[in-house]
Design a protein around this motif. Structure first.
Motif, PDB file in Angstrom:
ATOM      1  N   ALA A  56       0.835  -1.208   0.000  1.00 48.48           N
ATOM      2  CA  ALA A  56       0.000   0.000   0.000  1.00 48.48           C
ATOM      3  C   ALA A  56       0.868   1.256   0.000  1.00 48.48           C
ATOM      4  O   ALA A  56       0.521   2.261  -0.631  1.00 48.48           O
ATOM      5  N   SER A  57       2.016   1.192   0.678  1.00 49.62           N
ATOM      6  CA  SER A  57       2.881   2.381   0.736  1.00 49.62           C
ATOM      7  C   SER A  57       3.529   2.659  -0.628  1.00 49.62           C
ATOM      8  O   SER A  57       3.909   3.788  -0.921  1.00 49.62           O
ATOM      9  N   LEU A  58       3.659   1.635  -1.449  1.00 48.81           N
ATOM     10  CA  LEU A  58       4.288   1.805  -2.768  1.00 48.81           C
ATOM     11  C   LEU A  58       3.275   2.140  -3.855  1.00 48.81           C
ATOM     12  O   LEU A  58       3.629   2.635  -4.924  1.00 48.81           O
ATOM     13  N   CYS A  59       2.002   1.839  -3.583  1.00 48.34           N
ATOM     14  CA  CYS A  59       1.001   1.894  -4.651  1.00 48.34           C
ATOM     15  C   CYS A  59       0.185   3.189  -4.599  1.00 48.34           C
ATOM     16  O   CYS A  59      -0.265   3.601  -3.529  1.00 48.34           O
ATOM     17  N   THR A  60      -0.018   3.795  -5.769  1.00 48.08           N
ATOM     18  CA  THR A  60      -0.790   5.039  -5.827  1.00 48.08           C
ATOM     19  C   THR A  60      -2.266   4.778  -6.143  1.00 48.08           C
ATOM     20  O   THR A  60      -3.073   5.697  -6.176  1.00 48.08           O
ATOM     21  N   LYS A  61      -2.629   3.531  -6.392  1.00 51.33           N
ATOM     22  CA  LYS A  61      -4.023   3.196  -6.738  1.00 51.33           C
ATOM     23  C   LYS A  61      -4.797   2.811  -5.470  1.00 51.33           C
ATOM     24  O   LYS A  61      -4.203   2.553  -4.418  1.00 51.33           O
ATOM     25  N   THR A  62      -6.107   2.743  -5.602  1.00 55.53           N
ATOM     26  CA  THR A  62      -6.964   2.351  -4.479  1.00 55.53           C
ATOM     27  C   THR A  62      -6.667   0.902  -4.075  1.00 55.53           C
ATOM     28  O   THR A  62      -6.628   0.004  -4.929  1.00 55.53           O
ATOM     29  N   ILE A  63      -6.448   0.682  -2.784  1.00 54.39           N
ATOM     30  CA  ILE A  63      -6.081  -0.660  -2.297  1.00 54.39           C
ATOM     31  C   ILE A  63      -7.351  -1.437  -1.909  1.00 54.39           C
ATOM     32  O   ILE A  63      -8.068  -1.081  -0.971  1.00 54.39           O
ATOM     33  N   ASP A  64      -7.584  -2.491  -2.669  1.00 53.47           N
ATOM     34  CA  ASP A  64      -8.800  -3.308  -2.573  1.00 53.47           C
ATOM     35  C   ASP A  64      -8.413  -4.665  -1.965  1.00 53.47           C
ATOM     36  O   ASP A  64      -7.851  -5.511  -2.656  1.00 53.47           O
ATOM     37  N   LYS A  74     -11.863 -10.032  13.233  1.00 57.92           N
ATOM     38  CA  LYS A  74     -10.696  -9.918  14.107  1.00 57.92           C
ATOM     39  C   LYS A  74      -9.588  -9.045  13.513  1.00 57.92           C
ATOM     40  O   LYS A  74      -8.744  -8.514  14.231  1.00 57.92           O
ATOM     41  N   TYR A  75      -9.566  -8.928  12.198  1.00 53.07           N
ATOM     42  CA  TYR A  75      -8.408  -8.306  11.532  1.00 53.07           C
ATOM     43  C   TYR A  75      -8.730  -7.021  10.757  1.00 53.07           C
ATOM     44  O   TYR A  75      -7.849  -6.443  10.137  1.00 53.07           O
ATOM     45  N   ILE A  76      -9.995  -6.610  10.789  1.00 57.91           N
ATOM     46  CA  ILE A  76     -10.400  -5.485   9.938  1.00 57.91           C
ATOM     47  C   ILE A  76      -9.627  -4.197  10.249  1.00 57.91           C
ATOM     48  O   ILE A  76      -9.095  -3.548   9.342  1.00 57.91           O
ATOM     49  N   GLU A  77      -9.523  -3.841  11.518  1.00 59.66           N
ATOM     50  CA  GLU A  77      -8.823  -2.589  11.870  1.00 59.66           C
ATOM     51  C   GLU A  77      -7.347  -2.668  11.449  1.00 59.66           C
ATOM     52  O   GLU A  77      -6.766  -1.686  10.999  1.00 59.66           O
ATOM     53  N   GLU A  78      -6.758  -3.854  11.586  1.00 58.26           N
ATOM     54  CA  GLU A  78      -5.341  -3.999  11.211  1.00 58.26           C
ATOM     55  C   GLU A  78      -5.136  -3.818   9.712  1.00 58.26           C
ATOM     56  O   GLU A  78      -4.167  -3.185   9.278  1.00 58.26           O
ATOM     57  N   GLY A  83      -3.500   0.141   5.241  1.00 61.37           N
ATOM     58  CA  GLY A  83      -3.715   0.931   4.019  1.00 61.37           C
ATOM     59  C   GLY A  83      -4.873   0.475   3.151  1.00 61.37           C
ATOM     60  O   GLY A  83      -5.084   1.020   2.059  1.00 61.37           O
ATOM     61  N   ALA A  84      -5.657  -0.494   3.618  1.00 64.14           N
ATOM     62  CA  ALA A  84      -6.799  -0.956   2.809  1.00 64.14           C
ATOM     63  C   ALA A  84      -7.860   0.140   2.721  1.00 64.14           C
ATOM     64  O   ALA A  84      -8.251   0.706   3.746  1.00 64.14           O
ATOM     65  N   GLU A  85      -8.301   0.429   1.504  1.00 68.38           N
ATOM     66  CA  GLU A  85      -9.369   1.424   1.322  1.00 68.38           C
ATOM     67  C   GLU A  85     -10.712   0.743   1.072  1.00 68.38           C
ATOM     68  O   GLU A  85     -11.771   1.310   1.301  1.00 68.38           O
TER      69      GLU A  85
END
Ligand code: DX5
Ligand code: ZN
Length: 218
Positions: A56-64, A74-78, A83-85
């Motif tokens: 996500a730090s390298l990518c300029t596109k929307t992270i899906d 359990k993992y959504i906030e993480e 960087g998940a959008e």
């Protein structure tokens, strides 16, 4: 609305992810599709939060981010912090789907729900107004490079009709076995977002393949 293209990083060169992400950045791709697999919900294991954060730090596109994991709540906030959008969970992995959808929205991401090929679209009837993205799996999840299941076209048409009838905003994403040979049929059926792994990364010219997928149907 014109359609969106989401290359799937699962088919990229894991020895040099940065180069493939730079290719995505300079291409006409709209989103980067990131497949997280836990070896339980699906038979395969891919990668976790640390790798997603780096990508996500390298990518300029929307992270899906497509979570093919048990117990996704359990993992959504993480994953959001990584960087998940867009965060997509499987209906089959959620006993309390309505709660999970709102958990995703509360942390500021778009909420997606994915359905396996055997799961009827009617399971979404009571959350249609809540979701931002409906991901219809057109292969059994777990691996890239599989054959598109054509029954998915009927599911796209059915869910599209319900979205229009109920005036809902969710986008329809199709994931698995999508390429230049079938993309037009999938778009005609009503898809908004095409995930493409092997058909992009295993092609001779991935940037051009993305442009060609993007150019279909205007
Ligand atoms: C399958 C994954 C897909 C996969 C698609 O479990 O959810 O996103 O990367 O790969 P292709 O396009 O090669 O079928
Ligand atoms: Zn996926």
């Amino acid at each position: 609305m014109s359609h969106l293209i989401a290359p799937s990083i699962l088919a990229a060169n894991f020895g040099n992810l940065e180069a493939d992400i730079q290719m995505i950045n300079s291409s006409e791709a709209d989103w980067l599709h990131v497949d997280v697999m836990d070896g339980h919900f699906v038979p395969n294991i891919s990668f976790g939060q640390a790798i997603v954060k780096k990508m996500a730090s390298l990518c300029t596109k929307t992270i899906d981010v497509h979570l093919m994991i048990e117990n996704p709540s359990k993992y959504i906030e993480e994953f959001r912090a990584a960087g998940a959008e867009i965060i997509t969970v499987h209906e089959e992995a959620c006993t309390h789907l309505h709660r999970v959808i709102h958990q995703i929205k509360e942390c500021g991401a778009m909420a997606g729900v994915a359905l396996n090929p055997h799961t009827p679209v009617q399971v979404l009837d009571n959350v249609l107004e809540d979701v931002d993205l409906i991901c219809l799996m057109s292969v059994n999840p777990g691996f890239g490079g599989q054959k598109f299941i054509y029954q998915t076209l009927a599911k796209i048409k059915a869910i599209k009709a319900s979205l229009i009838e109920r005036n809902c905003h969710a986008k329809i994403e199709i994931d698995g076995g999508v390429g230049l040979q079938n993309a037009e049929k999938i778009l005609e059926a009503g898809a908004d977002v095409l995930v493409a792994g092997s058909s992009v990364f295993k092609s001779e010219n991935p940037t051009q393949t993305i442009s060609r997928l993007k150019g279909l149907m205007g």
